[in-house]
Design an enzyme around this catalytic site. Structure first.
Site, PDB file in Angstrom:
ATOM      1  N   ASP A 165      40.726  58.364   2.297  1.00  0.00           N
ATOM      2  CA  ASP A 165      41.394  58.140   1.006  1.00  0.00           C
ATOM      3  C   ASP A 165      42.794  58.760   1.029  1.00  0.00           C
ATOM      4  OD1 ASP A 165      38.874  57.144  -0.435  1.00  0.00           O
ATOM      5  OD2 ASP A 165      38.261  59.091   0.310  1.00  0.00           O
ATOM      6  N   HIS A 193      34.264  60.743  -2.838  1.00  0.00           N
ATOM      7  CA  HIS A 193      34.685  59.596  -2.021  1.00  0.00           C
ATOM      8  C   HIS A 193      34.003  58.358  -2.607  1.00  0.00           C
ATOM      9  CE1 HIS A 193      35.526  56.839   1.180  1.00  0.00           C
ATOM     10  NE2 HIS A 193      34.246  56.664   1.398  1.00  0.00           N
TER      11      HIS A 193
HETATM   12  P1  NAX Z   1      26.889  51.214  11.087  1.00  0.00           P
HETATM   13  O1  NAX Z   1      25.793  50.612  10.297  1.00  0.00           O
HETATM   14  O2  NAX Z   1      27.699  50.382  12.011  1.00  0.00           O
HETATM   15  O3  NAX Z   1      26.311  52.425  11.943  1.00  0.00           O
HETATM   16  C1  NAX Z   1      25.499  53.405  11.383  1.00  0.00           C
HETATM   17  C2  NAX Z   1      24.695  53.992  12.506  1.00  0.00           C
HETATM   18  O4  NAX Z   1      23.984  55.111  11.983  1.00  0.00           O
HETATM   19  C3  NAX Z   1      23.648  53.022  13.084  1.00  0.00           C
HETATM   20  O5  NAX Z   1      23.748  53.017  14.485  1.00  0.00           O
HETATM   21  C4  NAX Z   1      22.339  53.617  12.601  1.00  0.00           C
HETATM   22  O6  NAX Z   1      21.267  53.361  13.487  1.00  0.00           O
HETATM   23  C5  NAX Z   1      22.699  55.097  12.551  1.00  0.00           C
HETATM   24  N1  NAX Z   1      21.783  55.902  11.787  1.00  0.00           N
HETATM   25  C6  NAX Z   1      21.116  55.579  10.647  1.00  0.00           C
HETATM   26  N2  NAX Z   1      20.313  56.583  10.303  1.00  0.00           N
HETATM   27  C7  NAX Z   1      20.491  57.569  11.197  1.00  0.00           C
HETATM   28  C8  NAX Z   1      19.912  58.849  11.375  1.00  0.00           C
HETATM   29  N3  NAX Z   1      18.972  59.330  10.548  1.00  0.00           N
HETATM   30  N4  NAX Z   1      20.318  59.599  12.426  1.00  0.00           N
HETATM   31  C9  NAX Z   1      21.261  59.139  13.277  1.00  0.00           C
HETATM   32  N5  NAX Z   1      21.810  57.927  13.185  1.00  0.00           N
HETATM   33  C10 NAX Z   1      21.433  57.150  12.151  1.00  0.00           C
HETATM   34  O7  NAX Z   1      27.811  51.946  10.016  1.00  0.00           O
HETATM   35  P2  NAX Z   1      29.317  52.474  10.165  1.00  0.00           P
HETATM   36  O8  NAX Z   1      30.253  51.387   9.815  1.00  0.00           O
HETATM   37  O9  NAX Z   1      29.461  53.165  11.474  1.00  0.00           O
HETATM   38  O10 NAX Z   1      29.380  53.514   8.959  1.00  0.00           O
HETATM   39  C11 NAX Z   1      28.650  54.723   8.992  1.00  0.00           C
HETATM   40  C12 NAX Z   1      28.692  55.404   7.627  1.00  0.00           C
HETATM   41  O11 NAX Z   1      30.031  55.751   7.291  1.00  0.00           O
HETATM   42  C13 NAX Z   1      28.195  54.534   6.476  1.00  0.00           C
HETATM   43  O12 NAX Z   1      27.363  55.315   5.638  1.00  0.00           O
HETATM   44  C14 NAX Z   1      29.466  54.166   5.746  1.00  0.00           C
HETATM   45  O13 NAX Z   1      29.225  53.865   4.382  1.00  0.00           O
HETATM   46  C15 NAX Z   1      30.259  55.432   5.930  1.00  0.00           C
HETATM   47  N6  NAX Z   1      31.714  55.367   5.688  1.00  0.00           N
HETATM   48  C16 NAX Z   1      32.295  56.462   5.148  1.00  0.00           C
HETATM   49  C17 NAX Z   1      33.657  56.526   4.936  1.00  0.00           C
HETATM   50  C18 NAX Z   1      34.296  57.741   4.346  1.00  0.00           C
HETATM   51  O14 NAX Z   1      35.512  57.693   4.085  1.00  0.00           O
HETATM   52  N7  NAX Z   1      33.591  58.857   4.119  1.00  0.00           N
HETATM   53  C19 NAX Z   1      34.533  55.352   5.240  1.00  0.00           C
HETATM   54  C20 NAX Z   1      33.914  54.404   6.213  1.00  0.00           C
HETATM   55  C21 NAX Z   1      32.446  54.176   6.052  1.00  0.00           C
HETATM   56  O15 NAX Z   1      32.255  53.229   5.036  1.00  0.00           O
END
Ligand code: NAX
Length: 329
Positions: A165, A193
Site C-alpha cells: 500500500d 491492509h
Molecule cells: P497462492 O494461492 O498463489 O499461493 C498461496 C500458497 O500458500 C499456496 O501454495 C498454498 O498451498 C500455500 N498455503 C496455504 N496454506 C498454507 C499453510 N498452512 N502453510 C503453508 N503454505 C500454505 O497465493 P499468493 O498470490 O501467493 O498470495 C498469498 C497470500 O498473500 C494471499 O493470502 C493473498 O491474499 C496475500 N496478499 C497479501 C498482500 C499484502 O499486501 N499483504 C498483497 C498480495 C496478496 O494478495
C-alpha cells in the site's frame, strides 16, 4: 583473500509454491534482503498435498539451477515445526484464498487456524530474535494471531505487510508531481491492509523541504489518491486475471530489507503500544524508523481530525476482525 567471516542466515518462507513465493525466492537468494555477502539457509514450507509438494519440489529444482552463490542449504517442509527450526527471518505468505460462497468471517477463521499453528511453531522452534512478516491475508489479523500464539517471543518480532500500500501511494504521488519516488519522503499508510487503509501525505515532502500539503490538491488526495491505492489490488485482478504477486513480493523484500538494514520513514504493520490512541496489540500500519534490526513507531505527529476519523474506521475494522477470531486464542 577476504578476511571477513562469512555470515549465514536462516530464512523460512511459507506458501513457497504459490505465486508470491515464486516471485520472492529468487530475489532473496540474489541477496536483495540481506546483502550480497550473506549466505542463506532457506526453509520452504507449503501444505501437505501431493500436488503442492510436487510443485514445491519443482521450484526447488529451479532455485538450484540458478547456481546462486548465496544459497547455503535448501530444505522443503510441510510442517511448520520443522520449517521454522532456528529460523531468524520468516515470510508468512501462505494462506487460503477465499473460496466460492465463503464469507469474510469464514476466511478469517480458516486462516486464523493456520496462523495460530504457525505462531505456536514459531514459539517452540524459531530463534528468539526471529523477524516475522505476515503477507497472507487478512495480514494484520493473521499477524496478531501468530503473535498472540507465541507468548515466549517478543511482540516486536511480529509485523504485517503494509508496504505494498505504501509503495502504491509513493508511486501515485510521484506520478502526480511528475517526479520520482526517490525524491519523496515521510508518506505513510495507517490502519488495516484493506480498502479502509488511510494514505497520509500530511507530513510528506518533495526533496526534503517542499511540503506535499502545499503541492497536492486536497481534493486529489481524497478523491483520487486514497481510492486508487485502496482499489489497486482489485484493479490488478481485473486486468491481469490474477492477484498482485511480483509487486507483493517486491514489497515484502522492501519490508524485510528495511527492518534488517535500517531506514527512516516507511510503513510497517506493527503492534500498537497505545500510540495515537490505537489500542494495544492491534497490528496497524504506522510510520516507522528502523535501526539496528529494530523498528520504532514515529511519535508525536500531528494527525488532523479528518485523518483521525478515517484511521478510526480502519482500526474499528481490525477490532471487529479480532472479535471474530477471539475463540481461536
Ligand atoms: P497462492 O494461492 O498463489 O499461493 C498461496 C500458497 O500458500 C499456496 O501454495 C498454498 O498451498 C500455500 N498455503 C496455504 N496454506 C498454507 C499453510 N498452512 N502453510 C503453508 N503454505 C500454505 O497465493 P499468493 O498470490 O501467493 O498470495 C498469498 C497470500 O498473500 C494471499 O493470502 C493473498 O491474499 C496475500 N496478499 C497479501 C498482500 C499484502 O499486501 N499483504 C498483497 C498480495 C496478496 O494478495
Amino acid at each position: 583473500m577476504s578476511t571477513t567471516k562469512e555470515k549465514t542466515v536462516k530464512v523460512s518462507v511459507t506458501g513457497a509454491s504459490g505465486q508470491i513465493g515464486y516471485a520472492i525466492l529468487f530475489r532473496i537468494l540474489n541477496g536483495e534482503v540481506f546483502g550480497k555477502h550473506v549466505k542463506i539457509d532457506l526453509q520452504l514450507i507449503d501444505i501437505n498435498v501431493d500436488k503442492v509438494q510436487k510443485a514445491l519440489h519443482g521450484v526447488a529444482l529451479e532455485l538450484e539451477d540458478c547456481a546462486f552463490p548465496l544459497l547455503n542449504n535448501l530444505t522443503l517442509h510441510s510442517d511448520p515445526h520443522t520449517g521454522f527450526t532456528d529460523t531468524e527471518y520468516c515470510f508468512l505468505i501462505g494462506a487460503k484464498p477465499r473460496g466460492p460462497g465463503m464469507e469474510r468471517k469464514d476466511l478469517l477463521q480458516a486462516n486464523g487456524q493456520i496462523f495460530k499453528t504457525q505462531g505456536v511453531a514459531l514459539n517452540e522452534k524459531a530463534s528468539r530474535k526471529v523477524k516475522v512478516v505476515v503477507v497472507g491475508n487478512p495480514a494484520n489479523t493473521n499477524a496478531y494471531i501468530a503473535m498472540m500464539s507465541a507468548p515466549d517471543l517478543s511482540k516486536d518480532n511480529f509485523s504485517a505487510m503494509m508496504r505494498l500500500d505504501h509503495n502504491r501511494a509513493m508511486n501515485q504521488v510521484a506520478n502526480k508531481l511528475d517526479s520520482n519516488v526517490n525524491r519523496l519522503s515521510n508518506i505513510c499508510v495507517w490502519g488495516n491492509h484493506s480498502p479502509t487503509m488511510v494514505v497520509d501525505i500530511t507530513n510528506g515532502f518533495l526533496d526534503g523541504s517542499n511540503n506535499l500539503n502545499d503541492l497536492l490538491d486536497k481534493e486529489w488526495v481524497a478523491q483520487t489518491l486514497q481510492p486508487t491505492v485502496a482499489k489497486r489490488g482489485a484493479e490488478i485482478i481485473e486486468q491481469r486475471g490474477l492477484s498482485s504477486a511480483a509487486s507483493a513480493a517486491s514489497a515484502a523484500i522492501d519490508h524485510m530489507h528495511d527492518w534488517v538494514n535500517g531506514t527512516t520513514w516507511t510503513t510497517m504493520g506493527v503492534p500498537s503500544k497505545g500510540e495515537y490512541g490505537i489500542p494495544e496489540n492491534i497490528i496497524s500500519g504506522f510510520p516507522v524508523n528502523c535501526k539496528d534490526e529494530r523498528c520504532s513507531i514515529i511519535q508525536n505527529l500531528d494527525i488532523n481530525d479528518v485523518l483521525q476519523s478515517k484511521i478510526g474506521i480502519s482500526i474499528a475494522e481490525l477490532q471487529d476482525e479480532q472479535e471474530n477470531i477471539k475463540g481461536l486464542l
